[in-house]
Design a protein around this motif. Structure first.
Motif, PDB file in Angstrom:
ATOM      1  N   LEU A   1       0.861  -1.181   0.000  1.00 37.50           N
ATOM      2  CA  LEU A   1       0.000   0.000   0.000  1.00 37.50           C
ATOM      3  C   LEU A   1       0.900   1.233   0.000  1.00 37.50           C
ATOM      4  N   TYR A   2       0.726   2.100  -0.986  1.00 36.90           N
ATOM      5  CA  TYR A   2       1.547   3.307  -1.083  1.00 36.90           C
ATOM      6  C   TYR A   2       1.152   4.284   0.020  1.00 36.90           C
ATOM      7  N   SER A   3       2.135   4.916   0.612  1.00 36.87           N
ATOM      8  CA  SER A   3       1.867   5.928   1.627  1.00 36.87           C
ATOM      9  C   SER A   3       2.907   7.035   1.522  1.00 36.87           C
ATOM     10  N   LYS A   4       2.578   8.154   2.148  1.00 29.45           N
ATOM     11  CA  LYS A   4       3.478   9.300   2.167  1.00 29.45           C
ATOM     12  C   LYS A   4       3.509   9.867   3.571  1.00 29.45           C
ATOM     13  N   ARG A   5       4.677  10.150   4.067  1.00 30.73           N
ATOM     14  CA  ARG A   5       4.804  10.780   5.383  1.00 30.73           C
ATOM     15  C   ARG A   5       4.766  12.292   5.198  1.00 30.73           C
ATOM     16  N   ILE A   6       3.936  12.927   5.992  1.00 28.98           N
ATOM     17  CA  ILE A   6       3.856  14.382   6.018  1.00 28.98           C
ATOM     18  C   ILE A   6       4.127  14.772   7.464  1.00 28.98           C
ATOM     19  N   GLY A   7       5.332  15.220   7.707  1.00 26.63           N
ATOM     20  CA  GLY A   7       5.755  15.446   9.082  1.00 26.63           C
ATOM     21  C   GLY A   7       5.831  14.100   9.788  1.00 26.63           C
ATOM     22  N   ARG A   8       5.117  13.951  10.896  1.00 29.32           N
ATOM     23  CA  ARG A   8       5.090  12.678  11.616  1.00 29.32           C
ATOM     24  C   ARG A   8       3.871  11.839  11.242  1.00 29.32           C
ATOM     25  N   SER A   9       3.029  12.363  10.369  1.00 31.01           N
ATOM     26  CA  SER A   9       1.795  11.670   9.992  1.00 31.01           C
ATOM     27  C   SER A   9       1.993  10.833   8.734  1.00 31.01           C
ATOM     28  N   VAL A  10       1.270   9.727   8.671  1.00 31.25           N
ATOM     29  CA  VAL A  10       1.265   8.886   7.476  1.00 31.25           C
ATOM     30  C   VAL A  10      -0.053   9.134   6.763  1.00 31.25           C
ATOM     31  N   ARG A  11       0.006   9.397   5.471  1.00 28.33           N
ATOM     32  CA  ARG A  11      -1.186   9.608   4.672  1.00 28.33           C
ATOM     33  C   ARG A  11      -1.167   8.641   3.492  1.00 28.33           C
ATOM     34  N   ILE A  12      -2.350   8.140   3.150  1.00 29.27           N
ATOM     35  CA  ILE A  12      -2.483   7.158   2.085  1.00 29.27           C
ATOM     36  C   ILE A  12      -3.419   7.729   1.023  1.00 29.27           C
ATOM     37  N   PRO A  13      -2.961   7.824  -0.226  1.00 28.54           N
ATOM     38  CA  PRO A  13      -3.830   8.328  -1.284  1.00 28.54           C
ATOM     39  C   PRO A  13      -5.025   7.403  -1.488  1.00 28.54           C
ATOM     40  N   GLU A  14      -6.180   7.993  -1.712  1.00 28.93           N
ATOM     41  CA  GLU A  14      -7.405   7.217  -1.925  1.00 28.93           C
ATOM     42  C   GLU A  14      -7.250   6.261  -3.116  1.00 28.93           C
ATOM     43  N   GLU A  15      -6.501   6.666  -4.132  1.00 29.94           N
ATOM     44  CA  GLU A  15      -6.284   5.812  -5.304  1.00 29.94           C
ATOM     45  C   GLU A  15      -5.559   4.522  -4.932  1.00 29.94           C
ATOM     46  N   SER A  16      -4.686   4.583  -3.931  1.00 26.17           N
ATOM     47  CA  SER A  16      -3.966   3.393  -3.483  1.00 26.17           C
ATOM     48  C   SER A  16      -4.938   2.374  -2.880  1.00 26.17           C
ATOM     49  N   ILE A  17      -5.924   2.866  -2.129  1.00 28.91           N
ATOM     50  CA  ILE A  17      -6.957   1.990  -1.553  1.00 28.91           C
ATOM     51  C   ILE A  17      -7.804   1.402  -2.668  1.00 28.91           C
ATOM     52  N   GLN A  18      -8.199   2.242  -3.623  1.00 27.05           N
ATOM     53  CA  GLN A  18      -9.052   1.787  -4.722  1.00 27.05           C
ATOM     54  C   GLN A  18      -8.356   0.747  -5.586  1.00 27.05           C
ATOM     55  N   SER A  19      -7.047   0.872  -5.762  1.00 28.50           N
ATOM     56  CA  SER A  19      -6.326  -0.110  -6.584  1.00 28.50           C
ATOM     57  C   SER A  19      -6.310  -1.487  -5.911  1.00 28.50           C
TER      58      SER A  19
END
Length: 65
Positions: free
Chosen positions: A30-48
């Protein structure tokens, strides 16, 4: 712009625990991106992950139509 989900939102969408979502991001499933100390996951990654493959044919196991 893509909608970014929190780990808790992604877990709710996939119906798994937050720990499982973290493991999926660490493994690269599952693709994710760290923004500061938070992890965020693009909705497209969930949909795929939840999208059925092309050519998928549903089967009915119990024979009901």
């Amino acid at each position: 712009m893509a909608k970014l989900l929190t780990v808790a939102e992604a877990a709710a969408e996939l119906k798994v625990s937050k720990g499982k979502v973290y493991r999926m991001t660490w493994s690269g499933e599952l693709y994710s991106k760290r923004i500061g100390r938070s992890v965020r996951i693009p909705e497209e990654s969930i949909q795929s992950l939840t999208k059925l493959p092309s050519g998928y044919v549903s089967t009915n196991i119990d024979g009901d139509k």
